[in-house]
Design an enzyme around this catalytic site. Structure first.
Site, PDB file in Angstrom:
ATOM      1  N   LYS A  76       0.381  -1.339  -0.052  1.00 29.44           N
ATOM      2  CA  LYS A  76      -0.072   0.419   0.061  1.00 29.44           C
ATOM      3  C   LYS A  76       1.002   1.666  -0.231  1.00 29.44           C
ATOM      4  O   LYS A  76       1.845   1.169   0.495  1.00 29.44           O
ATOM      5  CB  LYS A  76      -1.093   0.166   1.401  1.00 29.44           C
ATOM      6  CG  LYS A  76      -2.000   0.013   1.022  1.00 29.44           C
ATOM      7  CD  LYS A  76      -3.177   0.454   2.341  1.00 29.44           C
ATOM      8  CE  LYS A  76      -4.663  -0.029   2.049  1.00 29.44           C
ATOM      9  NZ  LYS A  76      -5.468   0.504   3.297  1.00 29.44           N
TER      10      LYS A  76
HETATM   11  O1  G3P Z   1      -8.998   1.312   4.553  1.00 29.94           O
HETATM   12  C1  G3P Z   1      -9.000   2.745   5.294  1.00 29.94           C
HETATM   13  C2  G3P Z   1     -10.165   3.021   6.537  1.00 29.94           C
HETATM   14  O2  G3P Z   1      -9.315   1.817   7.472  1.00 29.94           O
HETATM   15  C3  G3P Z   1      -9.701   3.891   7.015  1.00 29.94           C
HETATM   16  O3  G3P Z   1     -11.497   3.988   7.382  1.00 29.94           O
HETATM   17  O4  G3P Z   1     -13.211   5.006   9.717  1.00 29.94           O
HETATM   18  O5  G3P Z   1     -10.618   5.768   9.380  1.00 29.94           O
HETATM   19  O6  G3P Z   1     -12.105   6.697   7.297  1.00 29.94           O
HETATM   20  P1  G3P Z   1     -11.386   5.003   8.844  1.00 29.94           P
END
Ligand code: G3P
Length: 224
Positions: free
Chosen positions: A83
């Site tokens: 990534k």
């Molecule tokens: O895969 C990306 C994810 O983990 C981010 O999620 O909820 O932190 O925006 P969030």
């Protein structure tokens, strides 16, 4: 649509991958920090549990170090997807790693222009963060629709749309309606996908009526 689990929590991954419905895993530095696990060991362990792509994110921001980190991560297991963030250095690194046959997941995507660049860099996956766009007062799923539309104009494109920052069942269903290739789903949201009160009530009623028949499918002694 493929379901990836968005977590570095090995116990969660083991339980949910046992359903046979999990096609991969995504991690990021925040998820790794939350897991409290040594990063490289956690990646190896997750790759041993889930045969599908496991995204492991570089933490450098300059191309040279990102490339060195990416090559090391790719060497941890055959199913590692490296990534990289959607930056100039991230896409330069994506281009080189993709050229070496390493699948790259380009993350922190928030615009169609960025998604175009990631595809040009040979990304295996583009990760638009729908939840964070919603948080910013935009509509994250509009971006998914835009990217799916753009990519569909170029059938030779191999980059898969991996919907990330998923916050609920609605995001998963809308991503599927739009034809996204993958949704990376937090464990709690994946569990919520199974749930519906009418299913619970219906099953309870079936079993109550079955109980009244006094019958069993297996021979009685085997059923006990
Ligand atoms: O895969 C990306 C994810 O983990 C981010 O999620 O909820 O932190 O925006 P969030």
């Amino acid at each position: 649509m493929k379901f990836f689990i968005d977590t570095a929590d090995l116990a969660e991954i083991e339980v949910l991958s046992a359903t046979g419905l999990v096609d991969g895993v995504t991690t990021n530095p925040s998820l790794v920090a939350q897991s409290g696990r040594p990063f490289l060991q956690a990646v190896r362990e997750i790759c041993a549990v889930v045969p599908g792509p496991v995204s492991a994110e570089v933490t450098a921001t300059d191309h040279e170090t990102m490339l060195a980190e990416g090559r090391l991560l790719a060497g941890l297991a055959p199913n590692v997807a490296v990534k990289v963030p959607l930056t100039v250095d991230g896409l330069k690194t994506c281009k080189v790693l993709a050229g070496e046959g390493t699948p790259v997941n380009v993350t922190l995507c928030f615009s169609a222009g960025q998604a175009l660049l990631a595809a040009k860099a040979g990304a295996a996956y583009i990760s638009p963060f729908v939840g964070r766009l919603d948080d910013a007062g935009q509509d994250g799923m509009d971006l998914i629709a835009e990217i799916v539309e753009i990519y569909s104009q170029y059938p030779g494109l191999k980059t898969e749309v991996l919907v990330a920052s998923v916050r609920g069942v609605k995001h998963v269903v809308e991503a599927a309606c739009l034809g996204a290739d993958v949704a990376t789903i937090p464990p709690a949201v994946l569990r919520a996908l199974f749930e519906h009160p009418l299913t619970d009530r219906g099953l309870a009623a079936f079993l109550a009526d079955w109980e009244k028949t006094g019958q069993s499918i297996l021979p009685k002694q085997a059923a006990e």
